[in-house]
Design an enzyme around this catalytic site. Structure first.
Site, PDB file in Angstrom:
ATOM      1  N   GLY A  48      30.041  32.490  40.999  1.00 30.45           N
ATOM      2  CA  GLY A  48      30.803  33.111  42.079  1.00 30.45           C
ATOM      3  C   GLY A  48      31.024  34.597  41.858  1.00 30.45           C
ATOM      4  N   CYS A  49      31.328  34.959  40.631  1.00 32.22           N
ATOM      5  CA  CYS A  49      31.582  36.370  40.316  1.00 32.22           C
ATOM      6  C   CYS A  49      30.304  37.187  40.422  1.00 32.22           C
ATOM      7  CB  CYS A  49      32.211  36.500  38.933  1.00 32.22           C
ATOM      8  SG  CYS A  49      33.845  35.705  38.854  1.00 32.22           S
TER       9      CYS A  49
END
Length: 157
Positions: A48-49
């Site tokens: 996600g990051c």
């Protein structure tokens, strides 16, 4: 969660001095006169990051053309941030906040619901700071996917 700071538009953005992926100290107050997008993310090189960081990378030029500078903040060590920047071609400063001072000042660390359990962790958050160093937008608990597109739409970029 009651003791967590929640910033509101119009408040002065908390100042900080943090090293970036190259060990250069970045201080928010030195950017007065510029608009800054400050995004806090949980951990470098996680799916996600990485998605969020790459979306910001792909939007750096139009954001810069509209007068915005992008800064990412996580609790990762400088060395890990350097690997992250090199691996994914990230062209903006990634700031290391292992002591969580900036995270706490911005309310970007605390309890959150992660897949049905309450954990204490970084809270994915984005702040837009105006030229006078005030919070223009404070977005908490954002989702990685589609977030940068929403920020651009909100800013008209």
């Amino acid at each position: 969660m009651a003791d967590r700071v929640i910033l509101e538009p119009g408040q002065t953005a908390p100042d900080f001095s943090l090293p970036d992926q190259d060990g250069v100290t970045r201080t928010l107050s030195e950017l007065r006169g510029e608009r800054v997008i400050l995004f806090f993310y949980p951990e470098a090189m996680t799916p996600g990051c990485t998605k969020e960081a790459c979306d910001f990378r792909d939007s750096v030029e139009p954001l810069a053309a509209a007068g915005y500078r992008v800064l990412g903040v996580s609790r990762d060590a400088v060395e890990k941030l350097k690997r992250f920047a090199e691996r994914d071609g990230l062209t903006y400063p990634l700031l290391s906040d292992p002591e969580l001072a900036a995270h706490h000042a911005y309310g970007a660390y605390g309890e959150k619901n992660s897949y049905g359990r309450i954990v204490t962790s970084a809270i994915r958050s984005t702040f837009v700071v105006d030229e006078e160093g005030r919070i223009a937008e404070a977005l908490y608990n954002v989702k990685a996917t589609g977030h940068v597109a929403r920020v651009r739409k909100m800013l008209g970029v």
